[in-house]
Design an enzyme around this catalytic site. Structure first.
Site, mmCIF file in Angstrom:
data_model
loop_
_atom_site.group_PDB
_atom_site.id
_atom_site.type_symbol
_atom_site.label_atom_id
_atom_site.label_comp_id
_atom_site.label_asym_id
_atom_site.label_seq_id
_atom_site.Cartn_x
_atom_site.Cartn_y
_atom_site.Cartn_z
ATOM 1 N N GLY A 11 0.845 -1.082 0.087
ATOM 2 C CA GLY A 11 -0.055 -0.036 -0.029
ATOM 3 C C GLY A 11 0.751 1.312 0.256
ATOM 4 N N ALA A 12 0.464 2.201 -1.012
ATOM 5 C CA ALA A 12 1.166 3.381 -0.931
ATOM 6 C C ALA A 12 0.145 4.434 -0.686
ATOM 7 N N GLY A 13 -0.348 4.205 0.615
ATOM 8 C CA GLY A 13 -1.213 5.425 1.069
ATOM 9 C C GLY A 13 -0.275 6.381 1.896
ATOM 10 N N ASN A 38 1.381 -1.324 -4.808
ATOM 11 C CA ASN A 38 0.183 -0.568 -4.687
ATOM 12 C C ASN A 38 -0.680 -1.064 -6.112
ATOM 13 N N VAL A 82 -2.616 -6.941 -4.103
ATOM 14 C CA VAL A 82 -2.461 -7.864 -3.297
ATOM 15 C C VAL A 82 -3.633 -8.688 -2.872
ATOM 16 N N GLU A 170 -17.583 17.091 5.362
ATOM 17 C CA GLU A 170 -16.565 17.666 4.394
ATOM 18 C C GLU A 170 -17.133 17.426 2.966
ATOM 19 N N ASP A 297 -5.012 2.915 8.639
ATOM 20 C CA ASP A 297 -6.199 2.481 8.871
ATOM 21 C C ASP A 297 -6.453 0.966 9.261
ATOM 22 N N GLN A 314 -3.152 11.634 9.646
ATOM 23 C CA GLN A 314 -2.243 12.314 10.724
ATOM 24 C C GLN A 314 -1.595 11.119 11.289
ATOM 25 N N LYS A 373 -6.558 24.644 7.211
ATOM 26 C CA LYS A 373 -6.850 23.278 6.433
ATOM 27 C C LYS A 373 -5.967 23.421 5.277
HETATM 28 P P1 FAD Z 1 -4.885 4.916 2.459
HETATM 29 O O1 FAD Z 1 -4.397 6.307 2.465
HETATM 30 O O2 FAD Z 1 -6.143 4.653 2.442
HETATM 31 O O3 FAD Z 1 -3.698 3.954 1.249
HETATM 32 C C1 FAD Z 1 -4.063 2.626 1.362
HETATM 33 C C2 FAD Z 1 -3.238 2.493 0.044
HETATM 34 O O4 FAD Z 1 -3.158 0.865 -0.168
HETATM 35 C C3 FAD Z 1 -3.873 3.060 -1.273
HETATM 36 O O5 FAD Z 1 -2.944 3.591 -2.374
HETATM 37 C C4 FAD Z 1 -4.677 1.784 -1.882
HETATM 38 O O6 FAD Z 1 -4.662 1.931 -3.464
HETATM 39 C C5 FAD Z 1 -3.830 0.623 -1.682
HETATM 40 N N1 FAD Z 1 -4.277 -0.636 -1.760
HETATM 41 C C6 FAD Z 1 -5.478 -1.036 -0.942
HETATM 42 N N2 FAD Z 1 -5.651 -2.399 -1.232
HETATM 43 C C7 FAD Z 1 -4.634 -2.795 -1.961
HETATM 44 C C8 FAD Z 1 -4.452 -4.002 -2.497
HETATM 45 N N3 FAD Z 1 -5.277 -5.150 -2.236
HETATM 46 N N4 FAD Z 1 -3.302 -4.326 -3.176
HETATM 47 C C9 FAD Z 1 -2.469 -3.135 -3.509
HETATM 48 N N5 FAD Z 1 -2.799 -1.797 -3.165
HETATM 49 C C10 FAD Z 1 -3.873 -1.840 -2.233
HETATM 50 N N6 FAD Z 1 -7.315 12.157 7.816
HETATM 51 C C11 FAD Z 1 -6.838 13.203 8.456
HETATM 52 O O7 FAD Z 1 -5.737 13.246 9.069
HETATM 53 N N7 FAD Z 1 -6.971 14.678 8.059
HETATM 54 C C12 FAD Z 1 -7.951 14.703 6.858
HETATM 55 O O8 FAD Z 1 -8.246 16.248 6.858
HETATM 56 C C13 FAD Z 1 -8.592 13.732 6.519
HETATM 57 N N8 FAD Z 1 -9.579 13.956 5.599
HETATM 58 C C14 FAD Z 1 -10.291 12.903 5.052
HETATM 59 C C15 FAD Z 1 -11.267 13.197 4.064
HETATM 60 C C16 FAD Z 1 -11.756 12.056 3.445
HETATM 61 C C17 FAD Z 1 -12.915 12.495 2.351
HETATM 62 C C18 FAD Z 1 -11.436 10.826 3.819
HETATM 63 C C19 FAD Z 1 -12.364 9.629 3.204
HETATM 64 C C20 FAD Z 1 -10.605 10.358 4.786
HETATM 65 C C21 FAD Z 1 -9.960 11.548 5.382
HETATM 66 N N9 FAD Z 1 -9.146 11.369 6.663
HETATM 67 C C22 FAD Z 1 -8.396 12.360 6.942
HETATM 68 C C23 FAD Z 1 -8.615 9.900 6.825
HETATM 69 C C24 FAD Z 1 -7.436 9.507 5.960
HETATM 70 O O9 FAD Z 1 -7.638 9.670 4.771
HETATM 71 C C25 FAD Z 1 -7.195 8.128 6.195
HETATM 72 O O10 FAD Z 1 -6.971 7.710 7.798
HETATM 73 C C26 FAD Z 1 -5.851 7.814 5.612
HETATM 74 O O11 FAD Z 1 -5.927 7.730 4.301
HETATM 75 C C27 FAD Z 1 -5.307 6.304 5.967
HETATM 76 O O12 FAD Z 1 -3.881 6.184 5.519
HETATM 77 P P2 FAD Z 1 -3.322 4.755 4.898
HETATM 78 O O13 FAD Z 1 -2.070 4.651 4.606
HETATM 79 O O14 FAD Z 1 -3.946 3.590 6.105
HETATM 80 O O15 FAD Z 1 -4.442 4.136 3.861
HETATM 81 P P1 NAD Z 2 -16.620 8.167 11.456
HETATM 82 O O1 NAD Z 2 -16.600 6.703 11.767
HETATM 83 O O2 NAD Z 2 -15.726 9.220 11.942
HETATM 84 O O3 NAD Z 2 -18.178 8.627 11.164
HETATM 85 C C1 NAD Z 2 -19.162 7.756 10.712
HETATM 86 C C2 NAD Z 2 -20.666 8.580 11.377
HETATM 87 O O4 NAD Z 2 -21.528 7.725 10.761
HETATM 88 C C3 NAD Z 2 -20.473 8.355 12.550
HETATM 89 O O5 NAD Z 2 -20.979 9.602 12.992
HETATM 90 C C4 NAD Z 2 -21.716 7.314 13.055
HETATM 91 O O6 NAD Z 2 -22.461 7.620 13.943
HETATM 92 C C5 NAD Z 2 -22.501 7.422 11.755
HETATM 93 N N1 NAD Z 2 -23.429 6.161 11.374
HETATM 94 C C6 NAD Z 2 -22.984 4.982 11.688
HETATM 95 N N2 NAD Z 2 -23.911 4.092 11.339
HETATM 96 C C7 NAD Z 2 -24.914 5.042 10.830
HETATM 97 C C8 NAD Z 2 -26.124 4.767 10.056
HETATM 98 N N3 NAD Z 2 -26.815 3.402 10.207
HETATM 99 N N4 NAD Z 2 -26.925 5.686 10.036
HETATM 100 C C9 NAD Z 2 -26.568 7.122 10.108
HETATM 101 N N5 NAD Z 2 -25.263 7.220 10.603
HETATM 102 C C10 NAD Z 2 -24.646 6.128 10.955
HETATM 103 O O7 NAD Z 2 -16.207 7.916 9.807
HETATM 104 P P2 NAD Z 2 -15.589 8.894 8.791
HETATM 105 O O8 NAD Z 2 -16.469 10.224 8.882
HETATM 106 O O9 NAD Z 2 -15.585 8.352 7.429
HETATM 107 O O10 NAD Z 2 -13.981 9.349 9.400
HETATM 108 C C11 NAD Z 2 -13.187 8.105 9.230
HETATM 109 C C12 NAD Z 2 -11.755 8.401 9.957
HETATM 110 O O11 NAD Z 2 -11.383 9.714 8.923
HETATM 111 C C13 NAD Z 2 -12.047 9.170 11.027
HETATM 112 O O12 NAD Z 2 -11.057 8.864 11.948
HETATM 113 C C14 NAD Z 2 -11.980 10.649 10.832
HETATM 114 O O13 NAD Z 2 -11.598 11.392 12.009
HETATM 115 C C15 NAD Z 2 -10.873 10.489 9.694
HETATM 116 N N6 NAD Z 2 -11.266 11.961 9.020
HETATM 117 C C16 NAD Z 2 -10.813 13.029 9.361
HETATM 118 C C17 NAD Z 2 -11.162 14.175 8.611
HETATM 119 C C18 NAD Z 2 -10.490 15.614 8.916
HETATM 120 O O14 NAD Z 2 -9.695 15.591 9.982
HETATM 121 N N7 NAD Z 2 -10.854 16.640 8.328
HETATM 122 C C19 NAD Z 2 -12.010 14.105 7.360
HETATM 123 C C20 NAD Z 2 -12.403 12.918 7.122
HETATM 124 C C21 NAD Z 2 -12.150 11.809 7.933
#
Ligand code: FAD
Ligand code: NAD
Length: 396
Positions: A11-13, A38, A82, A170, A297, A314, A373
């Site tokens: 994974g290259a996240g 990835n 994978v 968001e 994650d 983060q 932000k």
């Molecule tokens: P990811 O960043 O999800 O990367 C996983 C990587 O693995 C990807 O490149 C994917 O393609 C690869 N992969 C997956 N399965 C396979 C496979 N089977 N084979 C090969 N490669 C694979 N967090 C914050 O701290 N601040 C924020 O502002 C914030 N904003 C967010 C906004 C949104 C819309 C979302 C959805 C999430 C946000 N988050 C934020 C949460 C954050 O993005 C995740 O916690 C973070 O991306 C996790 O990083 P990771 O390295 O675990 O996985």
């Molecule tokens: P989350 O788990 O934080 O929020 C999911 C929400 O869905 C919860 O409030 C939950 O009560 C609600 N929910 C669950 N089941 C439901 C149902 N049946 N009907 C209606 N509502 C229901 O998930 P997320 O928002 O995807 O965030 C995932 C992670 O990514 C978190 O750790 C979050 O902090 C992080 N994230 C951070 C940012 C940021 O820092 N700007 C932005 C996006 C995500």
């Protein structure tokens, strides 16, 4: 181990790419063979995905070619999926080949958590990758186009976002900004468009600062979002959603942002997991195998109270730095570092020029929070790609 140790990063996240960059900086020539695997040949900036999903930004801006981030003389990049992790055999099965490792880093990210709610997997869309957000964006536009052909079908222009966590909030902020633009483009009366955010908990953004939650709800309500709080989705159907109290909302677009779990492959590999995530030790290794590290994650780090930190970019980034350090230490037989999460704050956008945030004991809202932000985004781009990446992807 007399031959060169082999490190494989899955994974290259956020977690995986920061580990890879850390290793390429620290390791000397011939100290280790590092392979990064990835699915795609790009890293995606997940924290930006709510924008291309709503169509307020181009998906291209949320992706960065992996070749621009790594030194291919130091790291072998394998574009593949994978399919299985075999920790007992120290092997990774890819869709088209097999890799062997001495040290493994798992950074495969999360998957949508659907809690077994019927229909969500089949009929709801998720914000989780470039491909998934392209689909949401195109789907939304198509709904407007369909409505023009069948003006009685207001369900086509009714949008449901399930979950008012940070992802839901968001995304809905961006969607509310995009709708007036789409109404102009497709000649649709904005009064006919409905945007629902449905949240099961007694508040939006559960656990976040109540004053800022109130502010966020006011800003979004003014933009036309209808909140249904303390109102869980019970079922998703091809025609919309059914809520716990029996209310049916007819909608052609359901975006599920109800939470994340770890990658299913971890359970299948035999690791002990909680909602698909592995509780790691202080060096970020699994309990069962001290040569397997987990970041992002896929991992769970417990705080002083024994509660898991939320899965965020983060924490994934900070873990990547420590895992790179600890892998070098393991290879050189020098002391490792314990992981300690440093909370740099939380900032969430509410659409254009609007955000909320808490940094330390200070609260921010409005344009100041939106600038914050942007600063957080730029800091990450700088960390992985320096000034060139900031200029290219920083939306300055
Ligand atoms: P990811 O960043 O999800 O990367 C996983 C990587 O693995 C990807 O490149 C994917 O393609 C690869 N992969 C997956 N399965 C396979 C496979 N089977 N084979 C090969 N490669 C694979 N967090 C914050 O701290 N601040 C924020 O502002 C914030 N904003 C967010 C906004 C949104 C819309 C979302 C959805 C999430 C946000 N988050 C934020 C949460 C954050 O993005 C995740 O916690 C973070 O991306 C996790 O990083 P990771 O390295 O675990 O996985
Ligand atoms: P989350 O788990 O934080 O929020 C999911 C929400 O869905 C919860 O409030 C939950 O009560 C609600 N929910 C669950 N089941 C439901 C149902 N049946 N009907 C209606 N509502 C229901 O998930 P997320 O928002 O995807 O965030 C995932 C992670 O990514 C978190 O750790 C979050 O902090 C992080 N994230 C951070 C940012 C940021 O820092 N700007 C932005 C996006 C995500």
């Amino acid at each position: 181990m007399s031959r060169i140790p082999r490190i494989v990063i899955l994974g290259a996240g956020y977690g995986g790419i920061v580990t890879a960059i850390g290793l390429q900086k620290e390791l000397n020539y011939n100290e280790a063979d590092v392979t990064l695997v990835n699915k795609h040949d790009y890293h995606y900036i997940t924290t930006h995905l709510h924008m291309p999903a709503a169509g307020t930004d181009n998906p291209e801006n949320a992706r960065v070619d992996i070749s621009k981030l790594i030194d291919e003389f130091k790291i072998d990049f394998v574009k593949s999926t994978v399919v299985q992790i075999r920790p007992h055999d120290k092997k990774i099965i890819l869709e088209d080949s097999t890799l062997s490792y001495d040290y493994l880093v798992v950074g495969l990210g999360g998957e949508p958590e659907t809690f077994g709610i019927p229909g969500l997997r089949e009929y709801a869309m998720n914000i989780r990758s470039i491909n998934s957000v392209r689909l949401i964006r195109e789907h939304i536009e198509y709904q407007f186009a369909k409505f023009k052909r069948e003006p009685g079908r207001t369900d086509y222009i009714t949008f449901v976002v399930g979950g008012a966590g940070f992802t839901g909030i968001e995304f809905i902020g961006e969607l509310a900004d995009r709708v007036p633009e789409l109404c102009r483009e497709f000649d649709v009366d904005p009064a006919l468009v409905k945007i629902y955010n449905i949240e099961a908990s007694p508040t939006a953004l559960p656990g976040f600062d109540p004053e800022l939650v109130e502010y966020a709800m006011q800003v979004l309500s003014k933009k036309g979002v209808v909140f249904k709080i303390a109102s869980a989705i019970k079922e998703c159907t091809p025609d919309g959603v059914v809520l716990m109290d029996g209310e049916v909302i007819k909608s052609g677009t359901v975006v599920w942002t109800g939470g994340v779990r770890g990658n299913r492959m971890l359970e299948e590999a035999g690791f002990e997991t909680m909602r698909g995530r592995i509780v790691v030790d202080q060096m970020l290794r699994t309990k069962e195998f001290d040569n397997v590290y987990v970041v992002g994650d896929c991992s769970i780090v417990l705080n002083e109270d024994g509660k898991p930190y939320p899965p965020t970019a983060q924490i994934a980034t900070q873990q990547g730095e420590i895992v790179a350090y600890n892998l070098v230490a393991a290879i050189r037989n020098t002391p490792m570092k314990e992981f300690k999460f440093i909370n740099r704050g939380v900032v969430a956008s509410l659409g254009k020029n609007e955000a909320i945030g808490v940094v330390g004991d200070r609260k921010f809202k409005g344009t100041v929070a939106a600038m914050l932000k942007k600063a957080v985004d730029i800091r990450y781009l700088y960390k992985i790609g320096g000034i060139p990446l900031v200029i290219k992807k920083g939306r300055l």
